[in-house]
Write a protein that holds these residues in place. Sequence first.
Motif, PDB file in Angstrom:
ATOM      1  N   GLU A  12      48.664  44.878  36.483  1.00 30.56           N
ATOM      2  CA  GLU A  12      48.986  43.955  37.570  1.00 30.56           C
ATOM      3  C   GLU A  12      47.804  43.025  37.853  1.00 30.56           C
ATOM      4  O   GLU A  12      47.990  41.847  38.175  1.00 30.56           O
ATOM      5  CB  GLU A  12      49.363  44.726  38.832  1.00 30.56           C
ATOM      6  CG  GLU A  12      50.680  45.489  38.720  1.00 30.56           C
ATOM      7  CD  GLU A  12      51.045  46.193  40.010  1.00 30.56           C
ATOM      8  OE1 GLU A  12      50.466  45.846  41.075  1.00 30.56           O
ATOM      9  OE2 GLU A  12      51.909  47.083  39.972  1.00 30.56           O
ATOM     10  N   VAL A  13      46.608  43.562  37.733  1.00 28.40           N
ATOM     11  CA  VAL A  13      45.406  42.736  37.937  1.00 28.40           C
ATOM     12  C   VAL A  13      45.332  41.637  36.884  1.00 28.40           C
ATOM     13  O   VAL A  13      45.060  40.473  37.194  1.00 28.40           O
ATOM     14  CB  VAL A  13      44.134  43.614  37.890  1.00 28.40           C
ATOM     15  CG1 VAL A  13      42.879  42.735  37.947  1.00 28.40           C
ATOM     16  CG2 VAL A  13      44.130  44.617  39.033  1.00 28.40           C
ATOM     17  N   LEU A  14      45.609  41.992  35.628  1.00 29.97           N
ATOM     18  CA  LEU A  14      45.590  40.993  34.553  1.00 29.97           C
ATOM     19  C   LEU A  14      46.614  39.902  34.817  1.00 29.97           C
ATOM     20  O   LEU A  14      46.333  38.714  34.633  1.00 29.97           O
ATOM     21  CB  LEU A  14      45.880  41.662  33.205  1.00 29.97           C
ATOM     22  CG  LEU A  14      44.857  42.661  32.667  1.00 29.97           C
ATOM     23  CD1 LEU A  14      45.247  43.105  31.259  1.00 29.97           C
ATOM     24  CD2 LEU A  14      43.453  42.071  32.642  1.00 29.97           C
ATOM     25  N   ALA A  15      47.800  40.309  35.222  1.00 29.63           N
ATOM     26  CA  ALA A  15      48.863  39.336  35.474  1.00 29.63           C
ATOM     27  C   ALA A  15      48.516  38.441  36.669  1.00 29.63           C
ATOM     28  O   ALA A  15      48.708  37.215  36.624  1.00 29.63           O
ATOM     29  CB  ALA A  15      50.185  40.064  35.719  1.00 29.63           C
ATOM     30  N   ALA A  16      47.986  39.031  37.728  1.00 26.10           N
ATOM     31  CA  ALA A  16      47.677  38.270  38.941  1.00 26.10           C
ATOM     32  C   ALA A  16      46.607  37.214  38.699  1.00 26.10           C
ATOM     33  O   ALA A  16      46.625  36.136  39.303  1.00 26.10           O
ATOM     34  CB  ALA A  16      47.233  39.223  40.049  1.00 26.10           C
ATOM     35  N   HIS A  17      45.665  37.519  37.796  1.00 27.62           N
ATOM     36  CA  HIS A  17      44.547  36.599  37.545  1.00 27.62           C
ATOM     37  C   HIS A  17      44.671  35.873  36.205  1.00 27.62           C
ATOM     38  O   HIS A  17      43.732  35.187  35.782  1.00 27.62           O
ATOM     39  CB  HIS A  17      43.224  37.361  37.612  1.00 27.62           C
ATOM     40  CG  HIS A  17      42.920  37.907  38.971  1.00 27.62           C
ATOM     41  ND1 HIS A  17      42.415  37.126  39.990  1.00 27.62           N
ATOM     42  CD2 HIS A  17      43.080  39.154  39.500  1.00 27.62           C
ATOM     43  CE1 HIS A  17      42.251  37.873  41.082  1.00 27.62           C
ATOM     44  NE2 HIS A  17      42.651  39.103  40.802  1.00 27.62           N
ATOM     45  N   ASP A  18      45.825  36.040  35.569  1.00 29.52           N
ATOM     46  CA  ASP A  18      46.085  35.382  34.286  1.00 29.52           C
ATOM     47  C   ASP A  18      44.953  35.650  33.285  1.00 29.52           C
ATOM     48  O   ASP A  18      44.391  34.735  32.683  1.00 29.52           O
ATOM     49  CB  ASP A  18      46.254  33.872  34.491  1.00 29.52           C
ATOM     50  CG  ASP A  18      46.862  33.186  33.273  1.00 29.52           C
ATOM     51  OD1 ASP A  18      47.544  33.869  32.474  1.00 29.52           O
ATOM     52  OD2 ASP A  18      46.641  31.966  33.102  1.00 29.52           O
ATOM     53  N   LEU A  19      44.629  36.933  33.143  1.00 25.59           N
ATOM     54  CA  LEU A  19      43.511  37.328  32.281  1.00 25.59           C
ATOM     55  C   LEU A  19      44.021  37.787  30.917  1.00 25.59           C
ATOM     56  O   LEU A  19      44.487  38.913  30.759  1.00 25.59           O
ATOM     57  CB  LEU A  19      42.712  38.460  32.934  1.00 25.59           C
ATOM     58  CG  LEU A  19      41.789  38.076  34.082  1.00 25.59           C
ATOM     59  CD1 LEU A  19      41.171  39.320  34.695  1.00 25.59           C
ATOM     60  CD2 LEU A  19      40.695  37.136  33.589  1.00 25.59           C
TER      61      LEU A  19
END
Length: 285
Positions: A12-19
Amino acid sequence: MTQIDMLPPLREVLAAHDLEPRKALGQNFLLDLNLTAKIARQAAPLDETTVVEIGPGPGGLTRALLAEGARRVIAIEKDTRCLPALQEIADAYPGRLDILSGDALAIDIAQQASGRFKLVANLPYNVGTQILLNLVTTALWPPQWDSLTLMFQREVAHRIVARAGDDHYGRLGVLCGWRTEAEILFDVPPQAFTPPPKVTSSVVRLIPRPAPAQASLATLEVVTANAFGQRRKMLRQSLKALGGEALLQAAGIDPQRRAETLSVAEFVTLANLVDQRRTANSKEG
């Protein structure tokens, strides 16, 4: 998957920050918080400890280190895209996470820690070996760090812990074996990462030897570079520029041996003899 804190799952962190991991930065994000917690526990105890982490990415290992009780974590991250995700962790652990934006190869890590520290990291594949060499070949010894708990490609890990006669034995094994006690703790499969690398990884722990055999680091590096630079040749040939057969005989080493058969102690003996000969020659001159 075990919940180690109140922050969202790493996907979810990757998706939220487009990482999206970038190959150019050697990025393979470790998203399994069970695994990051396992790595953090290998560096225990962490209470009242400053921990330096290199290449935290979205912060999976960072969270584990803080959850395991690290008093202070200094996270050095080159990729500015990851900084907002790391700041969210800093907000969740007030006063315990310092984020440094920059290249770990250009940062004085010991100065940033300003005291004793442990280094724990899933190192980027493309710079991991050089970062390790910088830490192991520091001029100050014993060093400022108490332990290194680091992840490498498994082949590199085997080179770090290799001893005389091992297939992976080389310059890295000599330097690490001279100054540290190193061991492979466990392997991490490719599917644990995003994206999955083509190789298995291994977590290695290095503890500094308080009093390694006396030798000039610079000379030992020269001797090992010459010896392993022509590792298929007998030592009398590969070390010819440093004294060749006469040097080896003075050390009590068969000139027909090859570099991979020499122990760390024998390399130290050769380095000291090279320095003694240089000193004698300079006095004669």
